[in-house]
Structures are given as structure tokens and as C-alpha cells.
Design a protein around this motif. Structure first.
Motif, mmCIF file in Angstrom:
data_model
loop_
_atom_site.group_PDB
_atom_site.id
_atom_site.type_symbol
_atom_site.label_atom_id
_atom_site.label_comp_id
_atom_site.label_asym_id
_atom_site.label_seq_id
_atom_site.Cartn_x
_atom_site.Cartn_y
_atom_site.Cartn_z
ATOM 1 N N THR A 107 -0.060 -2.377 11.653
ATOM 2 C CA THR A 107 0.547 -1.770 12.844
ATOM 3 C C THR A 107 0.825 -2.833 13.901
ATOM 4 N N GLU A 111 4.529 -3.913 15.214
ATOM 5 C CA GLU A 111 4.864 -3.802 16.643
ATOM 6 C C GLU A 111 5.291 -5.136 17.240
ATOM 7 N N LYS A 131 7.495 0.202 8.755
ATOM 8 C CA LYS A 131 7.513 1.321 9.705
ATOM 9 C C LYS A 131 7.492 2.644 8.953
ATOM 10 N N LEU A 134 3.992 3.159 7.494
ATOM 11 C CA LEU A 134 3.067 3.612 8.538
ATOM 12 C C LEU A 134 3.319 5.073 8.900
ATOM 13 N N HIS A 138 0.587 8.020 8.557
ATOM 14 C CA HIS A 138 0.180 8.833 9.706
ATOM 15 C C HIS A 138 0.362 10.321 9.425
#
Length: 161
Positions: A107, A111, A131, A134, A138
Motif C-alpha cells: 500500500t 501510494e 491498485k 489492493l 480490501h
């Protein structure tokens, strides 16, 4: 899954017949059939060639660990994403690289847009959509998320648990 079952599954995934495998390895079709029915096992010296033929590794053929299936875990039983690990495995010819990254680190790298600067073997990590990985994680998706096999036999496997 037994070694015979793995050999049978991997042969079928490679689109090969038992006869084709036997010709390539210099054994009889009956020998290949016996391996796949767990009557006997291939000679250990044949395992590297079988792995190349099936575009896998000797480790995967002999592993006792089950392959991680993709699953959607409900919110009330899933782990905290910060406690999860991203496993990246790259096999390029005879070389195999395995990296285990905590998702909290992934992460942070995503970022900061630093993930594209990482190369594993001949694979540029910028080509992988972290992305999306992730986002799936999530929402509760875990297991083997990606398996890519190139024409030259290189493989990339991405798993989350």
C-alpha cells in the motif's frame, strides 16, 4: 492432491497427451499412465524435464501444500488487510524468485508510486496493477489472484493471504 493427480492435471493444462509426454521423455505411455494413477512415480532424474514440459517447477509437483484457490471472505471473518501478505513468485527458466510483501508495505509503495521501480527477475513490477490487487483484497478476495505464463515459459504467480 497426490503427485499422480498433479502430474495428470499439469499435463492436461499443458495440452499434452500421455503419448506425447512419453515420446518426449523416452518412456512408455504406460509409465506415464502409472505415474498419473499413483501406481509408480517418475524417476527423480526425469522431474526437471517433466517440470519444463509442463511449464511448472519440481517444487510445485512435489509440494504437499494445496494451491490457494481464490475465495471471497465475508467481512466478519476476514483478516485485517494490514496483517495480510502478498506473495509474488517469478520463475524464469531455471531461476525462481519468491518475495513475500506485507500488504501494508505494498500500500505504501503504491501510494508513493515507487512500486514501478521494482524488478523481480525479468519482470517489471510496473506491469502489474497493484491498485486493483489492493482493491480486491480490501473487498475480501484472497488466494491465487494472478498466474501468467509467457510464451518463453516464464511464469508469474501472485497470491494474497
Amino acid at each position: 492432491m497426490t503427485i499422480g493427480q498433479k502430474l495428470s492435471e499439469k499435463r492436461r493444462r499443458a495440452g499434452l497427451t500421455q503419448e506425447c509426454v512419453s515420446e518426449h521423455l523416452g518412456v512408455t505411455p504406460q509409465a506415464v499412465s502409472k505415474w498419473e494413477n499413483d501406481v509408480s512415480c517418475p524417476d527423480i532424474s526425469l522431474l526437471p524435464e517433466i517440470a519444463r514440459l509442463y511449464k511448472t517447477t519440481v517444487d510445485e509437483i512435489l509440494s504437499c501444500e494445496p494451491e490457494r484457490e481464490v475465495a471471497l471472505i465475508s467481512e466478519n471473518v476476514r483478516k485485517d488487510v494490514n496483517d495480510m501478505v502478498l506473495h509474488v513468485s517469478v520463475c524464469d527458466g531455471g531461476d525462481k524468485v519468491k518475495i513475500n510483501l506485507p500488504l501494508i508495505l505494498v500500500t505504501t509503495l503504491v501510494e508513493s508510486e515507487s512500486i514501478g521501480n521494482i524488478n523481480i527477475g525479468n519482470v517489471n513490477m510496473a506491469n502489474i496493477d497493484f491498485k486493483a490487487i489492493l482493491a480486491m483484497t480490501h473487498s475480501g478476495v484472497v488466494g491465487r489472484l494472478l498466474e501468467i505464463e509467457s510464451e518463453d515459459g516464464a511464469t508469474v504467480v501472485i497470491e494474497v493471504d
